[in-house]
Design a protein around this motif. Sequence first.
Motif, PDB file in Angstrom:
ATOM      1  N   UNK C   1       0.839  -1.195   0.000  1.00 36.66           N
ATOM      2  CA  UNK C   1       0.000   0.000   0.000  1.00 36.66           C
ATOM      3  C   UNK C   1       0.871   1.241   0.000  1.00 36.66           C
ATOM      4  N   UNK C   2       1.879   1.188   0.787  1.00 31.76           N
ATOM      5  CA  UNK C   2       2.841   2.297   0.794  1.00 31.76           C
ATOM      6  C   UNK C   2       3.468   2.451  -0.583  1.00 31.76           C
ATOM      7  N   UNK C   3       3.360   1.383  -1.359  1.00 35.23           N
ATOM      8  CA  UNK C   3       4.045   1.414  -2.645  1.00 35.23           C
ATOM      9  C   UNK C   3       3.154   1.901  -3.794  1.00 35.23           C
ATOM     10  N   UNK C   4       1.894   2.203  -3.496  1.00 36.41           N
ATOM     11  CA  UNK C   4       1.016   2.670  -4.569  1.00 36.41           C
ATOM     12  C   UNK C   4       1.559   3.949  -5.178  1.00 36.41           C
ATOM     13  N   UNK C   5       1.345   4.093  -6.476  1.00 41.01           N
ATOM     14  CA  UNK C   5       1.876   5.253  -7.194  1.00 41.01           C
ATOM     15  C   UNK C   5       0.749   6.068  -7.811  1.00 41.01           C
ATOM     16  N   UNK C   6       1.029   7.337  -8.126  1.00 44.65           N
ATOM     17  CA  UNK C   6       0.014   8.143  -8.825  1.00 44.65           C
ATOM     18  C   UNK C   6      -0.275   7.533 -10.200  1.00 44.65           C
ATOM     19  N   UNK C   7      -1.454   7.800 -10.674  1.00 43.26           N
ATOM     20  CA  UNK C   7      -1.886   7.285 -11.976  1.00 43.26           C
ATOM     21  C   UNK C   7      -1.002   7.857 -13.087  1.00 43.26           C
ATOM     22  N   UNK C   8      -0.605   7.026 -14.051  1.00 47.48           N
ATOM     23  CA  UNK C   8       0.181   7.556 -15.176  1.00 47.48           C
ATOM     24  C   UNK C   8      -0.514   8.748 -15.832  1.00 47.48           C
ATOM     25  N   UNK C  10      -0.895   9.785 -18.835  1.00 47.91           N
ATOM     26  CA  UNK C  10      -1.747   9.616 -20.023  1.00 47.91           C
ATOM     27  C   UNK C  10      -3.151   9.196 -19.612  1.00 47.91           C
ATOM     28  N   UNK C  11      -3.267   8.461 -18.502  1.00 49.94           N
ATOM     29  CA  UNK C  11      -4.606   8.073 -18.052  1.00 49.94           C
ATOM     30  C   UNK C  11      -5.306   9.228 -17.343  1.00 49.94           C
ATOM     31  N   UNK C  14      -6.652  11.315 -20.161  1.00 51.76           N
ATOM     32  CA  UNK C  14      -7.832  10.727 -20.793  1.00 51.76           C
ATOM     33  C   UNK C  14      -9.058  10.833 -19.882  1.00 51.76           C
ATOM     34  N   UNK C  15      -8.835  10.636 -18.593  1.00 50.36           N
ATOM     35  CA  UNK C  15      -9.951  10.772 -17.655  1.00 50.36           C
ATOM     36  C   UNK C  15     -10.546  12.180 -17.745  1.00 50.36           C
ATOM     37  N   UNK C  18     -12.594  12.474 -20.822  1.00 52.11           N
ATOM     38  CA  UNK C  18     -13.879  11.779 -20.667  1.00 52.11           C
ATOM     39  C   UNK C  18     -14.837  12.631 -19.839  1.00 52.11           C
ATOM     40  N   UNK C  19     -14.310  13.201 -18.768  1.00 50.65           N
ATOM     41  CA  UNK C  19     -15.185  13.968 -17.880  1.00 50.65           C
ATOM     42  C   UNK C  19     -15.757  15.191 -18.596  1.00 50.65           C
TER      43      UNK C  19
ATOM     44  N   UNK D  57     -14.133   5.347 -19.160  1.00 47.56           N
ATOM     45  CA  UNK D  57     -13.485   6.412 -18.380  1.00 47.56           C
ATOM     46  C   UNK D  57     -12.089   6.731 -18.911  1.00 47.56           C
ATOM     47  N   UNK D  58     -11.358   5.705 -19.348  1.00 48.07           N
ATOM     48  CA  UNK D  58      -9.985   5.917 -19.794  1.00 48.07           C
ATOM     49  C   UNK D  58      -9.831   5.828 -21.314  1.00 48.07           C
ATOM     50  N   UNK D 171      -4.957  -3.532  -2.305  1.00 49.15           N
ATOM     51  CA  UNK D 171      -3.551  -3.172  -2.544  1.00 49.15           C
ATOM     52  C   UNK D 171      -2.645  -3.945  -1.577  1.00 49.15           C
ATOM     53  N   UNK D 172      -3.070  -4.010  -0.324  1.00 52.34           N
ATOM     54  CA  UNK D 172      -2.309  -4.781   0.667  1.00 52.34           C
ATOM     55  C   UNK D 172      -2.203  -6.245   0.258  1.00 52.34           C
ATOM     56  N   UNK D 191       1.588  -0.218  -8.609  1.00 54.66           N
ATOM     57  CA  UNK D 191       0.214  -0.421  -8.177  1.00 54.66           C
ATOM     58  C   UNK D 191      -0.460   0.941  -8.008  1.00 54.66           C
ATOM     59  N   UNK D 192      -1.769   0.968  -8.284  1.00 46.20           N
ATOM     60  CA  UNK D 192      -2.506   2.222  -8.211  1.00 46.20           C
ATOM     61  C   UNK D 192      -3.876   1.954  -7.609  1.00 46.20           C
ATOM     62  N   UNK D 205      -7.450   9.302  -6.283  1.00 44.66           N
ATOM     63  CA  UNK D 205      -6.436   8.244  -6.223  1.00 44.66           C
ATOM     64  C   UNK D 205      -5.777   8.237  -4.851  1.00 44.66           C
ATOM     65  N   UNK D 207      -2.925   8.397  -2.385  1.00 41.39           N
ATOM     66  CA  UNK D 207      -1.582   8.973  -2.363  1.00 41.39           C
ATOM     67  C   UNK D 207      -0.856   8.440  -1.133  1.00 41.39           C
ATOM     68  N   UNK D 208       0.138   7.610  -1.325  1.00 41.96           N
ATOM     69  CA  UNK D 208       0.774   6.957  -0.184  1.00 41.96           C
ATOM     70  C   UNK D 208       1.435   7.944   0.773  1.00 41.96           C
TER      71      UNK D 208
END
Lengths: 216, 216, 216, 216
Positions: C1-8, C10-11, C14-15, C18-19, D57-58, D171-172, D191-192, D205, D207-208
């Motif tokens: 969980x600590x390792x989650x990253x922000x969304x790339x 390009x996505x 695109x989001x 879409x919105x 969405x994407x 995620x965990x 991971x996201x 999203x 944010x860790x």
Amino acid sequence: MKLAKPLPAYLVQRFHGWKATTFSENKAWYRRLADEGQRPRAMVISCCDSRVHVTAIFGADQGEFFIHRNIANLVPPYEPDGNQHGTSAAIEYAVTALKVAHIVIVGHSNCGGVKGCLDMCSGHAPELEEKTSFVGRWMDLLRPGYERIKDIEGETERARALEKQAILVSLDNLMTFPYVEEAVKSGKLSLHGLWNDIGDGGLEQFMPETGTFQAV
Amino acid sequence: MKLAKPLPAYLVQRFHGWKATTFSENKAWYRRLADEGQRPRAMVISCCDSRVHVTAIFGADQGEFFIHRNIANLVPPYEPDGNQHGTSAAIEYAVTALKVAHIVIVGHSNCGGVKGCLDMCSGHAPELEEKTSFVGRWMDLLRPGYERIKDIEGETERARALEKQAILVSLDNLMTFPYVEEAVKSGKLSLHGLWNDIGDGGLEQFMPETGTFQAV
Amino acid sequence: MKLAKPLPAYLVQRFHGWKATTFSENKAWYRRLADEGQRPRAMVISCCDSRVHVTAIFGADQGEFFIHRNIANLVPPYEPDGNQHGTSAAIEYAVTALKVAHIVIVGHSNCGGVKGCLDMCSGHAPELEEKTSFVGRWMDLLRPGYERIKDIEGETERARALEKQAILVSLDNLMTFPYVEEAVKSGKLSLHGLWNDIGDGGLEQFMPETGTFQAV
Amino acid sequence: MKLAKPLPAYLVQRFHGWKATTFSENKAWYRRLADEGQRPRAMVISCCDSRVHVTAIFGADQGEFFIHRNIANLVPPYEPDGNQHGTSAAIEYAVTALKVAHIVIVGHSNCGGVKGCLDMCSGHAPELEEKTSFVGRWMDLLRPGYERIKDIEGETERARALEKQAILVSLDNLMTFPYVEEAVKSGKLSLHGLWNDIGDGGLEQFMPETGTFQAV
């Protein structure tokens, strides 16, 4: 008008799909329909309800049916008072300009408009009795039908009976239009009354000899 | 009513075909639609013309669209005068009871009603000007549109322009209904204006930014 | 969980696109879907494969399909043993809570999961036979199908046959769920089996009368 | 299986529309996807809910996302016990065979599965506690998340918090899969965690750094 929005993307996609298939396969027919004008055999008057599409039930393609759809498939009586009567305009056009051979009234089960009429006439929907209620004033057309079925036992039975009255009242009112009456009497036009059961896919038609609806 | 006739055999046959195939394959869905009621996403207001069936163009099945059809896909202004207004009743029901998310006005090429309006407004159809003409009185709704396009050169061009005015006038009139205005402003409802070319299968939509119709 | 990253990025981009477009044009519908809950007509069980998106193939928008996707679109038999069964949970929810009218199993060509099953069952993928292989244990569900097609000549032919068995095994297993069986027998639910050819865009459906798959 | 039915006609029509447009315009790409196999950049794990389609969405086309969908977008912990684990099979295949560069967990508002979990854990849904309830047993996965949010005031707030816990628990649990952990640590996989608000089209999203969800 400034507030109009672009068509949702899923409908745009489906339109392009239709154009590349159904339209493309029937191009010649659409061209002829555009160039020569429509020549529908029948006028259908049915409800706006999203669950009853007569083109599906009767496998009717472009050009076959001139279709007017309103709440509860009602026809008002002939009243040439100079006001706007959308249903009467559609009937006038179908009979005098297009000279359709049939007018088919298609009612159906679980009709929200008829349910509202039942509630209103039995005193349970005061909001529909207000002058400003378009639905209420429209359903006033069915009051004569309510009088004939109000003593039927059981709410479901009463609603079904009133749905059928909507068809009978409309057939009666159709005959108050002089050009309808004339065309019917001279054999140029025939009238039909149908009732569709949404849940079981049934179709009943009004049989004048017995005065009842019978399965088709 | 006594004059109603049995349904023509070809329609009886098609109905039985539909029941044995489409209905049978979707039985469960029809049962649910009957039991739970309709929940259409959009209301469509289109012309009675037999050449324009929106369910075909958009591949829409039972339950998707609540459809009102009248001559020239017109919406009258909000007039709660206690008289019968079928179109207004349909709009009231769609917006306040069904809470549709979209109202789509669908106009089309070669529209007989619009042609009649053009003739009437330019003095070539005195019969439509009579008080007793339901079509004439109905097409009065489009007179403000005629004023805006009357100087366009070429009869075909003028007719096309008036067909599009029928869509714009309807979008304008829609906004005179307080519940439509409220729902549009609060983001619960969006309005859309489409024009279908019967002969070449085209579809144009009104784009408010440019004030023009553009191919979808 | 600590390792989650922000969304790339390009996505993210695109989001926002879409919105500003699709979402904005359908705002009212999304609001209604959120407020009133979903009421999908059908459940679709398809493969995780990135090449088969049923919403595209069927022009289905938000709200139409309740979609479960797993490796090789497999349905396990009914086993209420207290363990976690994600597919069975999805089926239970779709049938008992959402009361969908259709369950459509969608298989496809070039399926990696089915290929693995073929290799494993013919002794060419020992790693899939290990207890720790989730893919292997999942594909065990298809072993009864393998038995029925193992003698077919030609690797491609055998793979196609096994892809179709994945659909048939799933249809069989669906009927072991008591609420599925009950709903099918009472006409409240219908089952459908489809196979999509990725390369040529074909779609075949299982026809019970002939026991074969036929082009739609 | 004998009970399978033909595909409803409206879906057949839409399929043919897709084939004549989207497929036809992208034929070369579909052919390559079939011949060379898929090479998706990301795996997405989202809910079966009909209101959340990540391809929309994407703006994701065929070939981009390997998509697993289950109730409440949950990932169970790594348990190689020889039983069937559909979600774990999808993860194993995505990471070890397809070598995806991202795994994106997409949760959403108004989630029926999460709502059921809330009811069950707070003692209001005894039917979900039964051994035979697949939905209940599946939602057991979220019990650790419930413990962390159970004291939040307000039912809506609690539901939203639990929807986000479904993403964090997943995620965990992802990190308990040895190949996921290894790929994350070696920088081959990121991971996201995303949460979509259906009604207002929002996307947040995880944010860790702050340990919170923030608008994208």
